[in-house]
Each structure stands twice: as structure tokens, then as C-alpha cells.
Design an enzyme around this catalytic site. Structure first.
Site, PDB file in Angstrom:
ATOM      1  N   LYS A  88      -3.027   5.851  -4.097  1.00  0.00           N
ATOM      2  CA  LYS A  88      -4.150   6.760  -3.809  1.00  0.00           C
ATOM      3  C   LYS A  88      -3.881   8.099  -4.464  1.00  0.00           C
ATOM      4  O   LYS A  88      -2.733   8.554  -4.485  1.00  0.00           O
ATOM      5  CB  LYS A  88      -4.296   6.965  -2.294  1.00  0.00           C
ATOM      6  CG  LYS A  88      -4.171   5.685  -1.497  1.00  0.00           C
ATOM      7  CD  LYS A  88      -4.297   5.892  -0.003  1.00  0.00           C
ATOM      8  CE  LYS A  88      -3.848   4.647   0.743  1.00  0.00           C
ATOM      9  NZ  LYS A  88      -2.412   4.581   1.034  1.00  0.00           N
TER      10      LYS A  88
ATOM     11  N   ASP B 182       0.835  -1.206   0.000  1.00  0.00           N
ATOM     12  CA  ASP B 182       0.000   0.000   0.000  1.00  0.00           C
ATOM     13  C   ASP B 182       0.869   1.256   0.000  1.00  0.00           C
ATOM     14  O   ASP B 182       1.613   1.497   0.944  1.00  0.00           O
ATOM     15  CB  ASP B 182      -0.882   0.011   1.266  1.00  0.00           C
ATOM     16  CG  ASP B 182      -1.798   1.229   1.309  1.00  0.00           C
ATOM     17  OD1 ASP B 182      -2.922   1.130   0.787  1.00  0.00           O
ATOM     18  OD2 ASP B 182      -1.384   2.280   1.839  1.00  0.00           O
TER      19      ASP B 182
ATOM     20  N   TYR C  62       2.824   9.881  -0.383  1.00  0.00           N
ATOM     21  CA  TYR C  62       3.984   9.372   0.363  1.00  0.00           C
ATOM     22  C   TYR C  62       5.303   9.663  -0.345  1.00  0.00           C
ATOM     23  O   TYR C  62       6.372   9.450   0.218  1.00  0.00           O
ATOM     24  CB  TYR C  62       3.884   7.853   0.619  1.00  0.00           C
ATOM     25  CG  TYR C  62       2.620   7.390   1.303  1.00  0.00           C
ATOM     26  CD1 TYR C  62       1.783   8.293   1.954  1.00  0.00           C
ATOM     27  CD2 TYR C  62       2.258   6.047   1.316  1.00  0.00           C
ATOM     28  CE1 TYR C  62       0.617   7.860   2.569  1.00  0.00           C
ATOM     29  CE2 TYR C  62       1.094   5.614   1.931  1.00  0.00           C
ATOM     30  CZ  TYR C  62       0.276   6.526   2.546  1.00  0.00           C
ATOM     31  OH  TYR C  62      -0.871   6.091   3.150  1.00  0.00           O
TER      32      TYR C  62
ATOM     33  N   HIS D 270      -7.727   9.509  -1.647  1.00  0.00           N
ATOM     34  CA  HIS D 270      -7.038   9.477  -0.348  1.00  0.00           C
ATOM     35  C   HIS D 270      -7.854  10.153   0.773  1.00  0.00           C
ATOM     36  O   HIS D 270      -7.966   9.626   1.869  1.00  0.00           O
ATOM     37  CB  HIS D 270      -5.672  10.167  -0.494  1.00  0.00           C
ATOM     38  CG  HIS D 270      -4.662   9.693   0.503  1.00  0.00           C
ATOM     39  ND1 HIS D 270      -3.325   9.570   0.195  1.00  0.00           N
ATOM     40  CD2 HIS D 270      -4.773   9.322   1.800  1.00  0.00           C
ATOM     41  CE1 HIS D 270      -2.682   9.135   1.270  1.00  0.00           C
ATOM     42  NE2 HIS D 270      -3.532   8.985   2.249  1.00  0.00           N
TER      43      HIS D 270
HETATM   44  N1  LIG Z   1      -5.249   6.278   3.972  1.00  0.00           N
HETATM   45  C1  LIG Z   1      -4.647   7.046   4.853  1.00  0.00           C
HETATM   46  O1  LIG Z   1      -5.031   8.213   5.063  1.00  0.00           O
HETATM   47  C2  LIG Z   1      -3.488   6.505   5.612  1.00  0.00           C
HETATM   48  C3  LIG Z   1      -2.952   7.216   6.688  1.00  0.00           C
HETATM   49  C4  LIG Z   1      -1.870   6.657   7.366  1.00  0.00           C
HETATM   50  C5  LIG Z   1      -1.362   5.434   6.983  1.00  0.00           C
HETATM   51  N2  LIG Z   1      -1.889   4.764   5.909  1.00  0.00           N
HETATM   52  C6  LIG Z   1      -1.373   3.444   5.456  1.00  0.00           C
HETATM   53  O2  LIG Z   1      -1.400   2.548   6.555  1.00  0.00           O
HETATM   54  C7  LIG Z   1      -0.094   2.024   6.792  1.00  0.00           C
HETATM   55  C8  LIG Z   1       0.101   1.754   8.250  1.00  0.00           C
HETATM   56  O3  LIG Z   1      -0.098   2.911   9.051  1.00  0.00           O
HETATM   57  P1  LIG Z   1       1.088   3.663   9.794  1.00  0.00           P
HETATM   58  O4  LIG Z   1       2.362   3.363   9.094  1.00  0.00           O
HETATM   59  O5  LIG Z   1       0.744   5.078   9.938  1.00  0.00           O
HETATM   60  O6  LIG Z   1       1.063   3.065  11.261  1.00  0.00           O
HETATM   61  P2  LIG Z   1       1.139   1.599  11.933  1.00  0.00           P
HETATM   62  O7  LIG Z   1       1.259   0.545  10.923  1.00  0.00           O
HETATM   63  O8  LIG Z   1       0.053   1.545  12.921  1.00  0.00           O
HETATM   64  O9  LIG Z   1       2.477   1.701  12.782  1.00  0.00           O
HETATM   65  C9  LIG Z   1       3.739   1.770  12.201  1.00  0.00           C
HETATM   66  C10 LIG Z   1       4.770   1.973  13.317  1.00  0.00           C
HETATM   67  O10 LIG Z   1       4.798   0.839  14.177  1.00  0.00           O
HETATM   68  C11 LIG Z   1       6.114   0.287  14.236  1.00  0.00           C
HETATM   69  N3  LIG Z   1       5.939  -1.178  14.273  1.00  0.00           N
HETATM   70  C12 LIG Z   1       5.573  -2.004  13.262  1.00  0.00           C
HETATM   71  N4  LIG Z   1       5.455  -3.277  13.659  1.00  0.00           N
HETATM   72  C13 LIG Z   1       5.738  -3.274  14.975  1.00  0.00           C
HETATM   73  C14 LIG Z   1       5.804  -4.308  15.962  1.00  0.00           C
HETATM   74  N5  LIG Z   1       5.524  -5.574  15.661  1.00  0.00           N
HETATM   75  N6  LIG Z   1       6.147  -3.959  17.229  1.00  0.00           N
HETATM   76  C15 LIG Z   1       6.425  -2.662  17.557  1.00  0.00           C
HETATM   77  N7  LIG Z   1       6.376  -1.638  16.653  1.00  0.00           N
HETATM   78  C16 LIG Z   1       6.050  -1.951  15.380  1.00  0.00           C
HETATM   79  C17 LIG Z   1       6.821   0.785  13.000  1.00  0.00           C
HETATM   80  O11 LIG Z   1       8.210   0.964  13.200  1.00  0.00           O
HETATM   81  P3  LIG Z   1       9.350   0.216  12.297  1.00  0.00           P
HETATM   82  O12 LIG Z   1       9.085   0.482  10.852  1.00  0.00           O
HETATM   83  O13 LIG Z   1      10.591   0.859  12.792  1.00  0.00           O
HETATM   84  O14 LIG Z   1       9.240  -1.237  12.654  1.00  0.00           O
HETATM   85  C18 LIG Z   1       6.166   2.158  12.785  1.00  0.00           C
HETATM   86  O15 LIG Z   1       6.797   3.133  13.593  1.00  0.00           O
HETATM   87  C19 LIG Z   1       0.823   3.116   6.222  1.00  0.00           C
HETATM   88  O16 LIG Z   1       2.127   2.654   5.976  1.00  0.00           O
HETATM   89  C20 LIG Z   1       0.071   3.526   4.987  1.00  0.00           C
HETATM   90  O17 LIG Z   1       0.295   2.598   3.934  1.00  0.00           O
HETATM   91  C21 LIG Z   1      -2.960   5.284   5.238  1.00  0.00           C
END
Ligand SMILES: NC(=O)c1ccc[n+]([C@@H]2O[C@H](COP(=O)([O-])OP(=O)(O)OC[C@H]3O[C@@H](n4cnc5c(N)ncnc54)[C@H](OP(=O)(O)O)[C@@H]3O)[C@@H](O)[C@H]2O)c1
Length: 269
Positions: A71, A41, A46, A104
């Protein structure tokens, strides 16, 4: 799992928001593929579609095996800009089609939303996108699309965690056959809450695994982000246990309507 048009979607994916281009992206994509991730994704916003495209090519990941999502950026909304920016996205990702392309953010201008949606419908009909959808849409914003669309939205990617879940929105999406994807499923890394820690100890699973399983058991596709190999493995190892109904309830009861990003009903651009 299947979308309303029969297109298959994996039960979990890798989000690449904040994944740095180059070595970090290349290693993460290689390791993710080896661990079994088949959904990637990204988003125009990004600024790493090209880096993901390079990583997929360099690691020789068969295109037909993966579900690739991007997106349309807010600044590219409107019919013509959406179409032009979509073709840029394809170039950057070095692919001829996407598995999903989403709006998005909804914004507050109905005309703009509808013309952006028309562009997605056009690209879908032309065969460039296998499924079309939205992100961060609330019920009234979905209703706007459903009232006048030719092709219905098939996905809605929303922030969805025990601290933020809206049962009315979930039910609405289910009734309309709109698949929910959960962004920020790991609370963006802030998983210290004692109640979650307690449940995780009981199941001998990590807090991350509990949070991901909570989404999966509701038929929602989480897209956690990590650049770290052991966390990639940890996050996809969530298909060998069940959270009991009473613990699902405990997790549900933590709702605080706590958002880590914009309020979709207010945010405009
Ligand atoms: N549509 C939208 O508006 C929108 C908004 C935000 C995000 N997104 C999508 O959703 C995806 C995920 O959301 P997000 O990246 O914001 O947050 P998330 O997946 O909730 O959290 C990511 C964070 O958690 C850490 N992490 C991952 N696995 C872990 C584990 N097993 N234990 C401890 N920490 C862990 C990662 O660090 P490390 O990388 O250092 O492991 C990173 O700092 C994004 O990458 C994006 O593709 C979409």
C-alpha cells in the site's frame, strides 16, 4: 475468488503488520506457506517490505503462487511520489510486479487522492500491478474515485469485525464489484468477549476461527496476522464448518462502530 478484472484472490491471507524483520518474519512466512497461505499483505508504512521480500526469497516461495499486496504510504501520495515509491516497494519485495497495490488511507484532499489514483492506473496499465484498490475508504470517498476514474478500484481493505461493520458500505462495494478485505479481523488479539466465547464453545472452534469464518461467509477476505505456528494453522482451518444464520445474526448484532484506528472521514495527513 475472483476480482472484477478476473484476477484470482485467495479466500484468506496473512497480514504482516508488526512482524519483526529477520527470524520472526522468515519463520512466519515459511510456516504460513506450508500451512497453505497464498496471500501476503504488507505496506510501505509497516517498514517491513524488505524483510518480507527476504523471507519470500529465502524460503524459495514461487512468486507466481502468491498474491502479494502493498500500500502506498500517506507521505508518498500524489502522482510522482506514488510512482517513485512503488518502484522502491518492488525493489524491497524483490519482485517485478504486485498482485495488488492500494491507497492506504483516503485523507481529506480530493485532488491528492485523484492524482494518487491516476498513478495506480498508470502502473496497472504498464503491467506492474495485477489489481489496484484502496483501503479505509468510505462510500463518499469511493464515489469520488468512481466518478472520474478510468479504471475502477477493485479492492477496499477495511477494518471489519462484528464490532465494526457498515452494511451500507458492504452493499455499495458489492454493487460496484469492489472486493472487501478485512483488516484487524481478530480484534487485534482482544477476543475475550463472552458472546463470542459462547458461540465458539458451541461450534468447538476457537474465537479466532469464529471471527474469521464470519468474514469468509460474507465473501470478505480476512488477513489475520500471527507469528505463531499453531495460530497460523488454527487461523486457516476455517473451511470445514458453517456458522448458522442465527449465530451470524448474533455476531452482526454486536456492532458498536468501534474503530481501533483513525476515522477515515476525519483523518488527514
Ligand atoms: N489497511 C489498514 O489500514 C490496516 C490496518 C491494520 C492492519 N492491516 C492489515 O491487517 C492485518 C491484520 O490486522 P492486525 O495485525 O492489526 O490485527 P489482527 O489480525 O486482528 O490481530 C493480530 C493479533 O492477534 C494475535 N493472534 C493471531 N492469531 C491468534 C489466535 N488464533 N488466537 C489468539 N491470538 C491471535 C496476534 O498475536 P501473535 O502474532 O503473537 O500470534 C496479534 O497480536 C495486518 O497485519 C495488516 O496486514 C491493515
Amino acid at each position: 475468488m475472483e476480482l472484477v478484472n478476473g484476477v484470482k484472490i485467495p479466500e484468506i491471507g496473512l497480514g504482516v503488520y508488526k512482524m519483526n524483520p529477520g527470524r520472526e518474519m522468515n519463520e512466519a512466512v515459511k510456516n504460513a506457506y506450508q500451512c497453505g497461505y497464498r496471500l501476503f499483505d504488507t505496506a510501505q508504512m509497516y517498514r517491513n517490505e524488505d524483510a518480507l521480500g527476504v523471507a519470500l526469497k529465502e524460503n524459495q516461495i514461487p512468486r507466481e503462487e502468491i498474491f502479494l499486496t502493498s500500500k502506498v504510504d500517506n507521505c508518498n501520495q500524489g502522482y510522482d511520489n506514488t510512482i517513485a515509491s512503488f518502484h522502491e516497494t518492488l525493489k524491497k519485495l524483490q519482485t517485478e510486479y504486485l498482485d495488488a497495490f492500494l491507497i492506504h488511507w483516503p485523507g481529506q484532499q480530493a485532488e491528492r487522492t485523484l492524482s494518487t489514483w491516476k498513478a495506480l492506473e498508470h502502473l496497472y496499465k504498464e503491467g506492474y500491478i495485477r489489481s489496484i484498490g484502496v483501503s479505509n475508504f468510505e462510500i463518499c470517498q469511493l464515489e469520488l474515485l468512481l466518478e472520474s476514474c478510468e479504471i475502477q478500484p477493485m479492492l477496499n481493505q477495511i477494518e471489519h469485525t462484528p464490532f465494526l461493520h457498515d452494511e451500507k458500505l458492504n452493499t455499495f462495494c458489492k454493487e460496484k464489484h469492489i472486493q472487501i478485505e478485512a483488516w484487524g479481523p481478530l480484534l487485534r488479539g482482544k477476543m475475550e468477549d463472552e458472546r463470542i466465547q459462547k458461540i465458539s464453545t458451541r461450534y468447538e472452534k476457537s474465537p479466532a476461527q469464529i471471527l474469521l469464518r464470519w468474514n469468509i461467509q460474507q465473501g470478505i477476505v480476512p488477513i489475520p496476522k500471527t507469528k505463531n505456528l499453531s495460530r497460523l494453522q488454527e487461523n486457516i482451518s476455517v473451511f470445514d464448518f458453517q456458522i448458522e444464520p442465527e449465530d451470524m445474526e448474533k455476531l452482526n448484532s454486536m456492532n458498536e462502530n468501534h474503530r481501533t484506528s483513525y476515522d477515515p472521514l476525519q483523518f488527514d495527513f
